[in-house]
Scaffold this active site. Structure first.
Site, PDB file in Angstrom:
ATOM      1  N   LEU A 357      95.469  19.233  55.355  1.00  0.00           N
ATOM      2  CA  LEU A 357      95.788  20.066  56.547  1.00  0.00           C
ATOM      3  C   LEU A 357      95.475  21.388  56.202  1.00  0.00           C
ATOM      4  O   LEU A 357      95.204  22.556  57.046  1.00  0.00           O
ATOM      5  CB  LEU A 357      97.299  20.038  57.299  1.00  0.00           C
ATOM      6  CG  LEU A 357      97.772  18.672  57.499  1.00  0.00           C
ATOM      7  CD1 LEU A 357      98.985  18.803  58.123  1.00  0.00           C
ATOM      8  CD2 LEU A 357      96.630  18.313  58.929  1.00  0.00           C
ATOM      9  N   GLN A 359      95.928  24.614  52.686  1.00  0.00           N
ATOM     10  CA  GLN A 359      96.326  24.871  51.119  1.00  0.00           C
ATOM     11  C   GLN A 359      97.123  26.302  51.213  1.00  0.00           C
ATOM     12  O   GLN A 359      96.483  27.290  51.879  1.00  0.00           O
ATOM     13  CB  GLN A 359      94.844  25.015  50.372  1.00  0.00           C
ATOM     14  CG  GLN A 359      95.285  25.202  48.786  1.00  0.00           C
ATOM     15  CD  GLN A 359      94.276  24.672  47.894  1.00  0.00           C
ATOM     16  OE1 GLN A 359      93.079  24.072  48.190  1.00  0.00           O
ATOM     17  NE2 GLN A 359      94.278  24.976  46.677  1.00  0.00           N
ATOM     18  N   GLY A 360      98.175  26.250  50.577  1.00  0.00           N
ATOM     19  CA  GLY A 360      99.059  27.320  50.338  1.00  0.00           C
ATOM     20  C   GLY A 360      98.937  28.153  48.868  1.00  0.00           C
ATOM     21  O   GLY A 360      97.963  27.540  47.960  1.00  0.00           O
ATOM     22  N   LYS A 379     103.937  18.587  51.733  1.00  0.00           N
ATOM     23  CA  LYS A 379     103.389  19.876  50.830  1.00  0.00           C
ATOM     24  C   LYS A 379     103.532  19.043  49.418  1.00  0.00           C
ATOM     25  O   LYS A 379     104.636  19.179  48.948  1.00  0.00           O
ATOM     26  CB  LYS A 379     104.124  20.862  51.314  1.00  0.00           C
ATOM     27  CG  LYS A 379     104.143  22.183  50.480  1.00  0.00           C
ATOM     28  CD  LYS A 379     105.104  23.337  50.908  1.00  0.00           C
ATOM     29  CE  LYS A 379     104.878  24.559  50.103  1.00  0.00           C
ATOM     30  NZ  LYS A 379     105.667  25.823  50.556  1.00  0.00           N
ATOM     31  N   ASP A 476     109.118  36.159  53.466  1.00  0.00           N
ATOM     32  CA  ASP A 476     107.495  36.008  53.521  1.00  0.00           C
ATOM     33  C   ASP A 476     107.360  35.718  54.974  1.00  0.00           C
ATOM     34  O   ASP A 476     106.405  34.822  55.355  1.00  0.00           O
ATOM     35  CB  ASP A 476     107.047  35.022  52.657  1.00  0.00           C
ATOM     36  CG  ASP A 476     105.830  35.038  52.487  1.00  0.00           C
ATOM     37  OD1 ASP A 476     104.995  36.081  52.621  1.00  0.00           O
ATOM     38  OD2 ASP A 476     104.933  34.165  52.156  1.00  0.00           O
TER      39      ASP A 476
END
Length: 676
Positions: A357, A359-360, A379, A476
């Site tokens: 889905l 990329q963090g 995740k 954040d």
């Protein structure tokens, strides 16, 4: 002496006799509760409605009725005398028990609710309901019932009591997801501890997935989890927990997937008060239960500490590592939600690229589907990340305690070998930045949807700051961390940077500056000071981005000269009396001027330079929902960019580092900075 009180009873007898040819003699079923909500909506014995009611109940209790699914609906007559009814049997009972329970409830209905047009009867094995209204495929919360054990959990340790509540709540909510996604809308779960915990949740199968889940979540919240057992009924759903097996485990074995076993290792037991006597008629049956609470997973916590220590010896960094807070013990809150790695691997098709889905900052996110049909977002933290283990622990600690419709829900986690995985509810519509910053997608979010998203984000932050059991600073907040649900409902995600505040704590300092460029408040970026007002600043930036479809990190032009970033650009438009020029062209011809103007005004209050000048989130929610509240005049925002390139750039020039080193630009979530 008047004999008027005998009429309902005589009516009950005559009505039961009229149905007796349709129903064989049945066993007695214990009546738990009933609801006859309206004394106004009644009928007479000789009315057409009563005739239709007899036809309906005869149909539902007939031996020719289908009991295989445990659910049946029927309608009799024409408006205005139409009667709609249904029965729902507990998902584990046999057809024979279901049939007998329904027949028994039909015979008793006029005993409990004579002449009422709207009735709900609750038994342990079944529920009977009928009404003059259409009650099919519709969630109903009227006519609820709660049955709790009379004894509270007996413990001098409040933490143990809280851990028990967290265990029951989190497991019930996970079961609710499973039930909502099943065709039968029924699910049971057994948590393996020295004294097992049994849970059951069920909806009427005619509900949609979303309606079933909402109903179950509401029923779970309705129970006082300080008791050692209990159940909550709505006409549309019910939930229950005990420490003994109250359902047929053989019949429900297939509903409890072996791939999702709890992995906690309890170390202590909680002393419980003795169960009270059971009341059989009218008052409901109290649960005679002794429940064990899973206490901290000491081994898991030690694993984290050991891992951190080894990495600290191997790796030198340019910032001081913060020790894990005392709340780290609370990682065990989610202990019962630990997933098996093989189950996650199978659900994601071995982390197939087609299931990816996004990329963090710390890893990749995949879509997963469990055998039960439940869709999840997985995740998977990068194995090479030098920072991810801290954020993994932090996210489990924080999110496991949270339940709000505007927060992404943590379903579980996995910690096996070198794998660190978080499993979340699947949110289908991607993140907010995917829509507002894309010229082809912007038109999908009209002003009505954007206004709803702004309100949802505000309510989610308010929950974090004030309404949850903990005070949590997200640190954040950005468009990429706002996910959009089925109905474009905003859900705040990514709690890897979040910090928990103590009861009387209002601010904190850190030498480890984390966040995303453009969203960080001046006092946080410069001095490492963060508080609830830091999140307020980020919220203000988010609101301006939602209204404009522009990124705060970009530089904008005004009258042929640079007007600075989005915050400065908005301030200049506001000062010139033309704030509506900020509006995204994709909906410029279709919005409410007063709503947009008020949102811009509120956003400018949020991004003021001094933290004490910014409003609280509770005040912001009131401003958004009550147009009569007068708004203060905003002061100049933080990080104000002047128009001349030779002039100072406000607070930015006081930093001893270049802004490129301050933090990343929107697409990454982490930065390490050592301020003066």
């Amino acid at each position: 002496m008047s004999f008027f009180w005998l009429f309902p009873f005589l009516l009950h007898l005559s009505f039961a006799d009229s149905l007796s040819p349709l129903s064989a003699p049945v066993q007695n079923f214990i009546h738990l509760n009933h609801s006859c909500p309206s004394s106004i909506l009644t009928y007479s014995r000789n009315s057409t409605y009563f005739t239709n009611l007899k036809t309906l109940l005869s149909s539902l209790s007939s031996r020719n009725a289908s009991y295989s699914t445990g659910f049946q609906t029927a309608t009799a007559g024409q408006a205005p005398d139409r009667v709609t009814g249904l029965f729902l049997c507990r998902g584990d009972v046999s057809q024979e028990v279901c049939r007998n329970c329904v027949a028994f409830s039909v015979k008793e209905t006029l005993y409990w609710c004579p002449y009422n047009k709207e009735v709900v009867l609750y038994y342990d094995e079944c529920m009977l309901r009928y009404s003059h209204r259409n009650i099919l495929s519709t969630v109903t919360y009227d006519g609820s019932a709660i049955l709790l054990n009379g004894a509270n959990i007996s413990s001098s340790n409040q933490n143990q009591v809280d851990e028990f509540r967290d265990l029951v709540s989190s497991t019930l909510n996970l079961a609710a997801v499973e039930a909502a996604n099943s065709s039968k809308k029924f699910y049971t779960r057994k948590v393996i501890t020295p004294q097992p915990l049994y849970l059951l949740v069920q909806c009427t199968p005619d509900l949609t997935r979303q309606d079933c889940l909402r109903c179950l979540q509401k029923s779970i919240k309705g129970m006082s989890l300080y008791r050692i057992g209990g159940r909550f009924f709505y006409p549309s759903c019910n939930s229950r927990y005990e420490n003994y097996s109250f359902y047929n485990e053989t019949a429900t074995r297939s509903s409890s997937p072996p791939s999702l076993p709890p992995r906690s290792t309890p170390q202590q037991q909680l002393k419980l008060a003795p169960p009270p006597l059971i009341s059989e008629r009218g008052k409901g049956r109290n649960s005679s239960v002794i429940i064990v609470v899973v206490v901290p997973i000491i081994a898991l916590l030690l694993l984290f500490v050991a891992f951190f220590s080894l990495r600290a010896k191997k790796t030198r960094t340019n910032y001081e590592r913060e020790p894990l807070t005392e709340e780290s013990d609370d990682i065990t809150t989610a202990g019962s939600l630990q997933f098996d790695f093989k189950a996650i691997e199978a659900a994601t098709n071995k982390f197939c690229e087609t299931n990816k889905l996004g990329q963090g900052g710390f890893g990749e996110v995949y879509k997963g589907i469990f055998p039960s049909g439940v869709q999840v977002a997985v995740k998977r933290l990068s194995k090479t990340s030098g920072q991810g283990e801290r954020e993994f622990a932090n996210e489990v600690i924080v999110v496991a305690k949270l339940q709000h419709r505007n927060l992404v829900r943590l379903l579980g986690f996995c910690l096996e070998r070198d794998e660190r995985i978080l499993v979340y509810e699947f949110v289908p519509n991607k993140s907010l930045d995917y829509f507002i910053f894309d010229s082809t997608m912007q038109s999908l979010l009209d002003w009505t949807r954007r206004y709803k998203i702004i309100g949802g984000i505000a309510r989610g932050i308010l929950y974090l700051h004030q309404d949850s059991r903990l005070t949590i600073i997200h640190r954040d907040l950005k468009a990429g961390n706002i996910l959009l649900g089925d109905d474009m409902n905003a859900k705040i995600a990514d709690f890897g940077m979040a910090r928990i505040f103590g009861m009387d704590q209002t601010e904190a300092n850190t030498r480890r500056i984390v966040g995303t460029y453009g969203y960080m408040s001046p006092e946080y970026a410069m001095y490492g000071q963060f508080s609830m007002k830091s999140d307020v600043y980020s919220f203000g930036v988010l609101v301006l981005e939602i209204i404009s479809g522009k990124k705060n990190s970009n530089v904008y032009q005004m009258d042929g000269t640079s007007a600075g970033n989005l915050v400065t650009y908005t301030w200049r438009l506001w000062s010139n009396g033309s704030p509506l020029e900020l509006v995204d062209p994709s909906f410029r011809d279709n919005y409410r001027i007063n709503e947009v103007s008020r949102c811009i005004h509120i956003a400018l209050l949020c991004v003021q330079e001094e933290a004490e000048d910014r409003p609280t989130m509770s005040a912001i929610v009131q401003m958004l929902t009550t147009s009569s509240i007068a708004l203060a005049v905003p002061q100049r925002p933080g990080f104000f960019f002047r128009s001349s390139k030779h002039e100072q750039v406000g607070l930015v020039d006081r930093l001893s580092i270049n802004t490129s080193a301050l933090c990343s630009v929107d697409d990454a979530s982490i930065t390490n900075v050592t301020p003066r």
